[in-house]
Motif scaffolding. Sequence first.
Motif, PDB file in Angstrom:
ATOM      1  N   VAL A  19       0.841  -1.199   0.000  1.00  0.00           N
ATOM      2  CA  VAL A  19       0.000   0.000   0.000  1.00  0.00           C
ATOM      3  C   VAL A  19       0.878   1.251   0.000  1.00  0.00           C
ATOM      4  O   VAL A  19       0.652   2.199  -0.760  1.00  0.00           O
ATOM      5  CB  VAL A  19      -0.936   0.016   1.222  1.00  0.00           C
ATOM      6  N   PHE A  20       1.920   1.246   0.829  1.00  0.00           N
ATOM      7  CA  PHE A  20       2.805   2.403   0.921  1.00  0.00           C
ATOM      8  C   PHE A  20       3.568   2.632  -0.376  1.00  0.00           C
ATOM      9  O   PHE A  20       3.861   3.777  -0.741  1.00  0.00           O
ATOM     10  CB  PHE A  20       3.781   2.228   2.088  1.00  0.00           C
ATOM     11  N   LEU A  21       3.902   1.560  -1.087  1.00  0.00           N
ATOM     12  CA  LEU A  21       4.580   1.721  -2.373  1.00  0.00           C
ATOM     13  C   LEU A  21       3.700   2.485  -3.366  1.00  0.00           C
ATOM     14  O   LEU A  21       4.191   3.299  -4.155  1.00  0.00           O
ATOM     15  CB  LEU A  21       4.952   0.356  -2.958  1.00  0.00           C
ATOM     16  N   LEU A  22       2.407   2.232  -3.304  1.00  0.00           N
ATOM     17  CA  LEU A  22       1.479   2.918  -4.210  1.00  0.00           C
ATOM     18  C   LEU A  22       1.357   4.408  -3.895  1.00  0.00           C
ATOM     19  O   LEU A  22       0.865   5.177  -4.721  1.00  0.00           O
ATOM     20  CB  LEU A  22       0.101   2.259  -4.140  1.00  0.00           C
ATOM     21  N   LEU A  23       1.821   4.803  -2.716  1.00  0.00           N
ATOM     22  CA  LEU A  23       1.717   6.208  -2.330  1.00  0.00           C
ATOM     23  C   LEU A  23       2.719   7.100  -3.061  1.00  0.00           C
ATOM     24  O   LEU A  23       2.743   8.312  -2.848  1.00  0.00           O
ATOM     25  CB  LEU A  23       1.884   6.351  -0.812  1.00  0.00           C
ATOM     26  N   SER A  24       3.519   6.508  -3.932  1.00  0.00           N
ATOM     27  CA  SER A  24       4.356   7.331  -4.807  1.00  0.00           C
ATOM     28  C   SER A  24       3.488   8.241  -5.667  1.00  0.00           C
ATOM     29  O   SER A  24       3.927   9.292  -6.136  1.00  0.00           O
ATOM     30  CB  SER A  24       5.223   6.438  -5.705  1.00  0.00           C
ATOM     31  N   SER A  25       2.260   7.830  -5.859  1.00  0.00           N
ATOM     32  CA  SER A  25       1.308   8.639  -6.643  1.00  0.00           C
ATOM     33  C   SER A  25       0.965   9.956  -5.958  1.00  0.00           C
ATOM     34  O   SER A  25       0.356  10.843  -6.569  1.00  0.00           O
ATOM     35  CB  SER A  25       0.021   7.851  -6.890  1.00  0.00           C
ATOM     36  N   MET A  26       1.376  10.129  -4.707  1.00  0.00           N
ATOM     37  CA  MET A  26       1.063  11.362  -3.980  1.00  0.00           C
ATOM     38  C   MET A  26       1.778  12.581  -4.554  1.00  0.00           C
ATOM     39  O   MET A  26       1.433  13.717  -4.207  1.00  0.00           O
ATOM     40  CB  MET A  26       1.411  11.192  -2.489  1.00  0.00           C
ATOM     41  N   VAL A  27       2.760  12.349  -5.434  1.00  0.00           N
ATOM     42  CA  VAL A  27       3.404  13.521  -6.069  1.00  0.00           C
ATOM     43  C   VAL A  27       2.431  14.258  -6.984  1.00  0.00           C
ATOM     44  O   VAL A  27       2.704  15.382  -7.407  1.00  0.00           O
ATOM     45  CB  VAL A  27       4.662  13.119  -6.870  1.00  0.00           C
ATOM     46  N   MET A  28       1.300  13.635  -7.278  1.00  0.00           N
ATOM     47  CA  MET A  28       0.284  14.286  -8.100  1.00  0.00           C
ATOM     48  C   MET A  28      -0.509  15.313  -7.290  1.00  0.00           C
ATOM     49  O   MET A  28      -1.215  16.148  -7.857  1.00  0.00           O
ATOM     50  CB  MET A  28      -0.676  13.233  -8.680  1.00  0.00           C
ATOM     51  N   ILE A  29      -0.392  15.246  -5.969  1.00  0.00           N
ATOM     52  CA  ILE A  29      -1.116  16.187  -5.108  1.00  0.00           C
ATOM     53  C   ILE A  29      -0.426  17.550  -5.167  1.00  0.00           C
ATOM     54  O   ILE A  29       0.777  17.644  -4.918  1.00  0.00           O
ATOM     55  CB  ILE A  29      -1.155  15.691  -3.651  1.00  0.00           C
ATOM     56  N   PRO A  30      -1.138  18.605  -5.478  1.00  0.00           N
ATOM     57  CA  PRO A  30      -0.501  19.930  -5.528  1.00  0.00           C
ATOM     58  C   PRO A  30      -0.193  20.464  -4.128  1.00  0.00           C
ATOM     59  O   PRO A  30      -0.938  20.213  -3.175  1.00  0.00           O
ATOM     60  CB  PRO A  30      -1.564  20.794  -6.224  1.00  0.00           C
TER      61      PRO A  30
END
Length: 215
Positions: A19-30
Motif C-alpha cells: 500500500v505504501f509503495l502505491l503512495l508514490s502517486s502522492m506527487v500528483m497532489i498539488p
Amino acid sequence: MKNILYKELKLAVHPSTYVFLLLSSMVMIPNYPYMVIFFYSILGIFFISLNGRETKDIYYSMLLPIDRSDIVKARILFVCLIEISQVLLLIPFIIIKNIFVYTPNLAGLDANISLLAMGFLIYSIYNYVFFTHYYKNVNKVGYSFCIASIFSTILMIIIESSTHIFPFVINYIDTPDNIFLFGKIMILIVSIFIFIISNIFTYKKSVKLFSDVDI
C-alpha cells in the motif's frame, strides 16, 4: 541468498508495504510535502520488523542452516529493494505531473529529479540508524524506529525548509527538470553512491552487533 530473500518476500513482508509503495502517486497532489512519501515507506519497514518480532521471525531464521550474517544481509537487501522500488515508482508519476499538471510546489521540493536524490539520502540515514540499533536488540523495534525516525525527519525538514531559504536550492534544485538538468543528475548519482556505501557500512556494523546478541 536467493532463497533467504524469497523467504523475506513470502513470510516477512507486511501487507502495508504494498500500500505504501502505491503512495508514490502522492506527487500528483498539488502543494504537498513530498518527503512524506519516503516516511511512509520507512514506516512499512518498521511494520515488517515489528511483525517479525511478534511472529518470531528472527528465531525461525536462526533455525535455518545459514549464518547470522546472511540473516542481516537478507533483511537489509530486502529493505533496500523496497526503498528502490519506492523511488522507481515515483518516476512515472513525476513524468506525468511535469507533462500534464505541473505547478510549483509551494509546500516544499518540486516533483523532479532532486526529489529522487533526496529519497536515497533519507533512506541512507534511516537504514543506518535503524539497523544499527535494531540488531543490538531485535525486540526493541519501537525504540529503533523512533531514533531512526528522528534523524530522518530532521533531514526531511531541512530539505523542505531549504526550498524557502537558500537561493541555490530555490533557483536550481527546486525547479522543473529542464533547468539545471545536468546538475540534478549529478546530485542523483552522488546520492545513489551514498546510499550504496551507507548500506554497506550498515550491513557490516549490524553483523558485528548481531553476532554479540544472545538469542
